[in-house]
Design an enzyme around this catalytic site. Structure first.
Site, PDB file in Angstrom:
ATOM      1  N   SER A  54      51.631  44.159  59.230  1.00 33.86           N
ATOM      2  CA  SER A  54      50.315  44.644  59.497  1.00 33.86           C
ATOM      3  C   SER A  54      49.922  45.669  58.187  1.00 33.86           C
ATOM      4  O   SER A  54      48.632  46.131  58.047  1.00 33.86           O
ATOM      5  CB  SER A  54      50.017  45.749  60.720  1.00 33.86           C
ATOM      6  OG  SER A  54      50.996  46.410  60.778  1.00 33.86           O
ATOM      7  N   HIS A 100      47.930  38.045  59.899  1.00 35.22           N
ATOM      8  CA  HIS A 100      47.913  39.425  60.765  1.00 35.22           C
ATOM      9  C   HIS A 100      47.062  39.404  61.985  1.00 35.22           C
ATOM     10  O   HIS A 100      45.865  39.378  62.085  1.00 35.22           O
ATOM     11  CB  HIS A 100      47.547  40.503  59.836  1.00 35.22           C
ATOM     12  CG  HIS A 100      47.442  41.769  60.456  1.00 35.22           C
ATOM     13  ND1 HIS A 100      46.653  42.764  60.331  1.00 35.22           N
ATOM     14  CD2 HIS A 100      48.508  42.397  61.496  1.00 35.22           C
ATOM     15  CE1 HIS A 100      46.827  43.854  61.020  1.00 35.22           C
ATOM     16  NE2 HIS A 100      47.816  43.550  61.793  1.00 35.22           N
ATOM     17  N   GLU A 106      43.693  38.198  60.443  1.00 31.97           N
ATOM     18  CA  GLU A 106      43.463  38.307  58.864  1.00 31.97           C
ATOM     19  C   GLU A 106      44.424  37.106  58.137  1.00 31.97           C
ATOM     20  O   GLU A 106      45.625  37.132  58.531  1.00 31.97           O
ATOM     21  CB  GLU A 106      43.901  39.755  58.559  1.00 31.97           C
ATOM     22  CG  GLU A 106      42.685  40.643  58.711  1.00 31.97           C
ATOM     23  CD  GLU A 106      43.303  42.001  58.416  1.00 31.97           C
ATOM     24  OE1 GLU A 106      42.378  42.835  57.993  1.00 31.97           O
ATOM     25  OE2 GLU A 106      44.523  42.407  58.269  1.00 31.97           O
ATOM     26  N   ASN A 161      42.746  47.396  58.742  1.00 37.07           N
ATOM     27  CA  ASN A 161      43.338  48.577  58.627  1.00 37.07           C
ATOM     28  C   ASN A 161      42.605  49.549  57.409  1.00 37.07           C
ATOM     29  O   ASN A 161      42.685  51.160  57.556  1.00 37.07           O
ATOM     30  CB  ASN A 161      44.819  48.803  58.330  1.00 37.07           C
ATOM     31  CG  ASN A 161      45.534  48.470  59.754  1.00 37.07           C
ATOM     32  OD1 ASN A 161      44.980  48.762  60.896  1.00 37.07           O
ATOM     33  ND2 ASN A 161      46.532  47.765  59.856  1.00 37.07           N
TER      34      ASN A 161
END
Length: 506
Positions: free
Chosen positions: A125, A146, A158, A196
């Site tokens: 991540s 991810h 992802e 993120n």
């Protein structure tokens, strides 16, 4: 080189049987993929298999899976005693601890076992896929994959393209994600990837507002849910993810971007992390918890409404504010300047109350600002300046709460709360597009599916108006001098041209 992700005999190896490994295993076997589950901890893989089998059985009980499909999916979940059992796999995904050295060592071990045609992927991540792959003799077959927790419910993944990753790897992982019922989002290997990275604008900016003394945790949550439409406030979200997870990510992305001011963490989370106030899992974070339920402090009581005249300053949203004042039964002054006894309401875009008062030449003691950007029907934010009289503050609060719409009172802040946080989210999303980390459409998909925001950052910017977002950021930058508020070139150019933020360059 190519690999058909939809082949009926596809075998997926999973290293790591924790929460993420279990979730990936569940959606994989449900899609017809055979999974071999391996874990270094004795007995962990068997426990994971039992947990996945139980979850599939629950889905069958609820009618979301037929009994036959449940039995077939359960039968496709195999246990491996060691990495050597992954030799027949077409794809191997690691979902182990977020430690670069441990992941690199695992990659070396896997290369010695699997075939030369096997695709190897990391569920990391926050770590660089390129760095993980650098330990391999054949880094071109390594990509990022991810998923988000809980995997079966978070329908986005992802697909990360490392510097050495071959195109067929991205194509295969994209197809595999779709086979497993998830939406793939392609991203370059940059800190935080898309989700993120884009998420830095919410919690980090809310923390900065609290750190400046503008408001408290609970009021910030109320404003951002009530005015901007977020399902969870930033501090509720930080409690859910837990500070021992979220704070290191804040620091990691900030450091990996060489102290980019937009991502600057807050000392608030560092001190609360040290104190063990992690969130729900420890029973206390920004909120206290009774079981899984947060103890939410009641909103402050509504004071008596202002009984005198009210004057609304000209500017963005002034007509809507004036209409509301009239609707609430107050006496509205309509002159060019306020009378000597009037309460002064100033709609602002990006400014703080002090700056607006000085610009307009008004009596600061009788002035409060109001946020008109997100409408006035669901939540109203009132902002004081350092010399606003208490009876003005309270009278404005009471007046604006007269139809039982929630009102929050904050201290002086350029951009108030919702304007500043949402403008920051839009700006970071635009910068992700400018860096070509992902396409504009994929950025919006990733944010809405991965973060649950009311809209993707680029679509949200279009809804507000790119020029207004630039105006907010430029004003906050001018007042604070903080480069975190400099507008992205992607945003500025499209605002200047009057085109959608989703417009890609040809």
């Amino acid at each position: 080189m190519s690999l058909d992700a939809n082949r009926s005999d596809l075998i997926l190896g999973l290293v790591g049987s924790g929460t993420m490994g279990r979730g990936i295993a569940q959606i994989a076997v449900a899609s017809g993929v055979t999974v071999i589950l391996v874990d270094a901890l004795p007995g962990a893989a068997a426990k994971a298999r039992d947990a996945v089998s139980a979850m599939l059985a629950k889905l069958a009980e609820k009618g979301k899976l037929t009994a036959e499909a449940c039995a077939s999916a359960t039968a496709r979940l195999k246990l491996g005693e060691s990495l050597a059992d992954l030799a027949p796999c077409h794809v191997v995904v690691e979902a182990i601890v977020e430690d670069i050295k441990v992941k690199q060592a695992l990659m070396k071990d896997l290369e010695a076992i699997v075939s030369k045609d096997c695709l190897i992927a990391s569920n990391t991540s926050s770590l660089s896929v390129t760095s993980i792959a650098a330990a391999c003799q054949h880094p071109q077959r390594v990509g990022g994959f991810h998923f988000f927790n809980p995997v079966p419910l978070m329908k986005v993944v992802e697909v990360i393209d490392g510097v050495m990753t071959a195109p067929w790897v991205v194509e295969t992982l994209t197809a595999l994600a779709r086979r497993m019922g998830h939406t793939p989002v392609k991203a370059k290997d940059t800190p935080g990837f898309v989700v993120n990275h884009a998420g830095r604008g919410y919690g980090t900016e809310a923390l900065k507002l609290v750190g400046e003394g503008v408001t408290d945790f609970f009021t910030a949550d109320r404003i951002l849910k009530g005015a901007a439409g977020f399902r969870m406030g930033p501090f509720e979200l930080l409690d859910l993810t837990a500070l021992d997870v979220s704070h290191p990510v804040m620091e990691s992305i900030y450091d990996q971007y060489y102290q980019e001011p937009r991502f600057r963490p807050s000392p608030i989370t560092r001190s609360r992390l040290v104190a063990g106030l992690l969130g729900r899992k420890t029973g206390r974070g920004f909120y206290a918890y009774e079981g899984d339920k947060a103890v939410v402090p009641p909103a402050p009581p509504v004071p008596a409404a202002w009984q005198g005249p009210v004057w609304v300053a000209p500017g963005e949203g002034s007509l809507a504010v004036a209409a509301l004042v009239t609707k609430l039964g107050a006496s509205l002054e309509t002159g060019e300047k306020p009378g000597e006894t009037a309460l002064i309401l100033i709609p602002v875009l990006g400014e703080d109350c002090t700056t607006a008062v000085v610009r307009l030449g008004l009596d600061a003691a009788r002035s409060v600002a109001i946020d008109p950007l997100f409408g006035l029907d669901s939540h109203r934010t009132v902002m004081t300046n350092p010399v606003t009289r208490a009876e003005i503050r309270d009278g404005a609060h009471g007046l604006l709460a007269g139809d039982e719409v929630a009102v929050s009172v904050i201290a002086d802040s350029p951009g108030l709360v919702a304007q500043r946080v949402v403008a920051t989210i839009v700006n970071i999303g635009c910068d992700i597009a400018q860096q070509r980390i992902a396409t504009p459409d994929d950025i919006d998909k990733a944010v809405t599916l991965g973060l649950g925001y009311p809209a993707g950052p680029l679509s949200w910017g279009d809804r507000i108006g790119a020029a207004k977002v630039v105006a907010i950021l430029d004003t906050v930058l001018a007042i604070t001098g903080d480069p975190r508020y400099r507008a992205s070139l992607w945003l500025k150019r499209r605002a200047a041209l009057g085109v959608s933020l989703l417009t890609s360059e040809s």
